[in-house]
Write a protein that holds these residues in place. Structure first.
Motif, PDB file in Angstrom:
ATOM      1  N   MET A  21      -7.671  69.717  43.596  1.00 39.67           N
ATOM      2  CA  MET A  21      -7.224  68.606  43.427  1.00 39.67           C
ATOM      3  C   MET A  21      -7.539  68.327  41.503  1.00 39.67           C
ATOM      4  N   GLN A  22      -8.619  68.707  41.561  1.00 46.22           N
ATOM      5  CA  GLN A  22      -8.949  68.699  40.062  1.00 46.22           C
ATOM      6  C   GLN A  22      -9.158  69.864  39.422  1.00 46.22           C
ATOM      7  N   ASP A  23      -8.428  70.880  40.191  1.00 45.50           N
ATOM      8  CA  ASP A  23      -7.943  72.161  39.237  1.00 45.50           C
ATOM      9  C   ASP A  23      -6.603  71.209  39.081  1.00 45.50           C
ATOM     10  N   ASN A  24      -5.637  71.164  39.189  1.00 46.21           N
ATOM     11  CA  ASN A  24      -4.315  70.609  39.853  1.00 46.21           C
ATOM     12  C   ASN A  24      -4.416  69.452  37.889  1.00 46.21           C
ATOM     13  N   MET A  25      -5.657  68.816  37.981  1.00 38.54           N
ATOM     14  CA  MET A  25      -5.691  68.443  36.606  1.00 38.54           C
ATOM     15  C   MET A  25      -5.865  68.915  35.234  1.00 38.54           C
ATOM     16  N   LEU A  26      -6.721  69.574  35.833  1.00 39.80           N
ATOM     17  CA  LEU A  26      -7.083  70.216  34.712  1.00 39.80           C
ATOM     18  C   LEU A  26      -5.788  71.585  34.177  1.00 39.80           C
ATOM     19  N   ASP A  27      -5.488  71.903  34.353  1.00 40.66           N
ATOM     20  CA  ASP A  27      -4.157  72.858  35.077  1.00 40.66           C
ATOM     21  C   ASP A  27      -3.396  71.959  34.297  1.00 40.66           C
ATOM     22  N   SER A  28      -2.960  70.521  34.457  1.00 37.94           N
ATOM     23  CA  SER A  28      -1.954  69.315  33.619  1.00 37.94           C
ATOM     24  C   SER A  28      -2.632  69.436  32.270  1.00 37.94           C
ATOM     25  N   PHE A  29      -4.311  69.145  32.162  1.00 38.18           N
ATOM     26  CA  PHE A  29      -4.408  68.463  30.664  1.00 38.18           C
ATOM     27  C   PHE A  29      -4.674  69.445  29.790  1.00 38.18           C
ATOM     28  N   ASN A  30      -4.820  71.024  30.531  1.00 39.82           N
ATOM     29  CA  ASN A  30      -4.487  72.243  29.456  1.00 39.82           C
ATOM     30  C   ASN A  30      -2.865  72.014  29.097  1.00 39.82           C
ATOM     31  N   GLN A  31      -2.285  71.691  29.882  1.00 40.19           N
ATOM     32  CA  GLN A  31      -0.134  72.243  29.692  1.00 40.19           C
ATOM     33  C   GLN A  31      -0.786  71.202  28.757  1.00 40.19           C
ATOM     34  N   GLN A  32      -0.414  70.243  28.999  1.00 44.55           N
ATOM     35  CA  GLN A  32      -0.468  68.967  27.323  1.00 44.55           C
ATOM     36  C   GLN A  32      -0.863  69.028  26.777  1.00 44.55           C
ATOM     37  N   THR A  33      -2.664  69.542  26.124  1.00 43.70           N
ATOM     38  CA  THR A  33      -2.579  70.157  25.607  1.00 43.70           C
ATOM     39  C   THR A  33      -1.987  70.759  24.774  1.00 43.70           C
ATOM     40  N   ARG A  34      -1.487  71.977  24.918  1.00 47.10           N
ATOM     41  CA  ARG A  34      -1.010  72.941  25.084  1.00 47.10           C
ATOM     42  C   ARG A  34       0.561  72.609  23.934  1.00 47.10           C
ATOM     43  N   GLN A  35       1.483  71.348  24.471  1.00 46.29           N
ATOM     44  CA  GLN A  35       2.408  70.625  24.402  1.00 46.29           C
ATOM     45  C   GLN A  35       2.333  70.166  23.079  1.00 46.29           C
ATOM     46  N   PHE A  36       1.033  69.485  23.219  1.00 44.28           N
ATOM     47  CA  PHE A  36       0.629  68.524  22.518  1.00 44.28           C
ATOM     48  C   PHE A  36       0.286  69.506  20.882  1.00 44.28           C
ATOM     49  N   PHE A  37      -0.403  70.637  21.167  1.00 41.32           N
ATOM     50  CA  PHE A  37      -0.633  71.449  19.480  1.00 41.32           C
ATOM     51  C   PHE A  37       0.072  72.485  19.569  1.00 41.32           C
ATOM     52  N   GLU A  38       1.929  72.179  20.544  1.00 40.39           N
ATOM     53  CA  GLU A  38       1.903  73.538  19.703  1.00 40.39           C
ATOM     54  C   GLU A  38       3.047  72.799  18.057  1.00 40.39           C
ATOM     55  N   PRO A  39       3.816  72.312  18.635  1.00 42.14           N
ATOM     56  CA  PRO A  39       3.942  71.731  17.640  1.00 42.14           C
ATOM     57  C   PRO A  39       3.587  71.670  15.951  1.00 42.14           C
ATOM     58  N   MET A  40       2.610  71.761  15.972  1.00 43.48           N
ATOM     59  CA  MET A  40       1.742  72.025  14.613  1.00 43.48           C
ATOM     60  C   MET A  40       0.812  73.552  14.769  1.00 43.48           C
ATOM     61  N   ARG A  41       0.426  74.092  15.660  1.00 42.40           N
ATOM     62  CA  ARG A  41       0.664  75.679  15.295  1.00 42.40           C
ATOM     63  C   ARG A  41       1.689  75.923  14.408  1.00 42.40           C
ATOM     64  N   LYS A  42       2.809  75.408  15.849  1.00 42.78           N
ATOM     65  CA  LYS A  42       4.451  76.473  14.821  1.00 42.78           C
ATOM     66  C   LYS A  42       4.836  76.019  13.030  1.00 42.78           C
ATOM     67  N   LEU A  43       3.797  74.490  12.565  1.00 41.64           N
ATOM     68  CA  LEU A  43       4.154  74.344  11.146  1.00 41.64           C
ATOM     69  C   LEU A  43       3.469  75.322  10.409  1.00 41.64           C
ATOM     70  N   ASN A  44       1.515  75.276  11.007  1.00 41.23           N
ATOM     71  CA  ASN A  44       0.702  75.905  10.504  1.00 41.23           C
ATOM     72  C   ASN A  44       1.807  77.496  10.502  1.00 41.23           C
ATOM     73  N   SER A  45       2.141  78.041  11.221  1.00 41.93           N
ATOM     74  CA  SER A  45       2.475  79.435  10.909  1.00 41.93           C
ATOM     75  C   SER A  45       3.390  79.692  10.263  1.00 41.93           C
ATOM     76  N   LEU A  46       4.421  78.373  10.152  1.00 40.64           N
ATOM     77  CA  LEU A  46       5.662  78.468   9.073  1.00 40.64           C
ATOM     78  C   LEU A  46       5.025  78.312   7.553  1.00 40.64           C
ATOM     79  N   MET A  47       4.531  77.611   7.686  1.00 34.23           N
ATOM     80  CA  MET A  47       3.534  77.098   6.282  1.00 34.23           C
ATOM     81  C   MET A  47       2.962  78.476   5.851  1.00 34.23           C
ATOM     82  N   LEU A  48       1.815  78.798   6.399  1.00 32.38           N
ATOM     83  CA  LEU A  48       0.900  80.462   5.931  1.00 32.38           C
ATOM     84  C   LEU A  48       2.182  81.136   6.014  1.00 32.38           C
TER      85      LEU A  48
END
Length: 151
Positions: A1-28
């Motif tokens: 259960m704890q592994d599922n929560m951590l995986d879910s948290f990691n996935q949500q974090t990646r999804q949250f930061f993905e647009p910013m990563r794409k923006l930074n890549s585009l600007m760079l």
């Protein structure tokens, strides 16, 4: 259960930061392209100036001065043409960057809309489950005021 929560948290974090990563890549990428082009342009202009200075140093008589003056007019025309081409190229790069930026913001906006809709549906499902008849009791409320406690 704890592994599922951590995986879910990691996935949500990646999804949250993905647009910013794409923006930074585009600007760079845009910054690198613009900087490289400007450095090449500066190199061309420096070479043109150095060449003119060499030619000016070689002037020995009136005929050389006349030839230098004629060549100077040609060089100024070439410089003007080159500057116009450079300005046009930089404008095209800026337009391409703007198009890519608009496309990225459109994608991010669509993703946010989809996630918001998914969260809304999940909230409705959770609310419907919480309000099921099995969990509700229809008993009348008890009076707890001091007046109702008379002995």
């Amino acid at each position: 259960m704890q592994d599922n929560m951590l995986d879910s948290f990691n996935q949500q974090t990646r999804q949250f930061f993905e647009p910013m990563r794409k923006l930074n890549s585009l600007m760079l990428g845009n910054m690198e392209k613009m900087t490289e082009y400007q450095l090449e342009a500066m190199k061309r202009y420096s070479q043109m100036g150095a060449e003119r200075m060499r030619r000016a140093a070689e002037i020995q008589d009136a005929r050389d001065l006349q030839a230098f003056g004629a060549k100077q007019a040609e060089m100024m025309s070439e410089l003007s043409r080159q500057m116009m081409e450079d300005a046009q190229a930089l404008g095209e790069m800026s337009q391409q960057f703007r198009t890519e930026l608009e496309q990225l913001f459109g994608e991010v906006s669509q993703q946010i809309t989809e996630r918001t809709q998914e969260a809304g549906e999940a909230a409705k499902t959770t609310a419907a489950t919480a309000e099921s008849p099995a969990t509700k009791t229809e008993a009348p409320a008890k009076a707890t005021s001091q007046a109702s406690r008379k002995s």
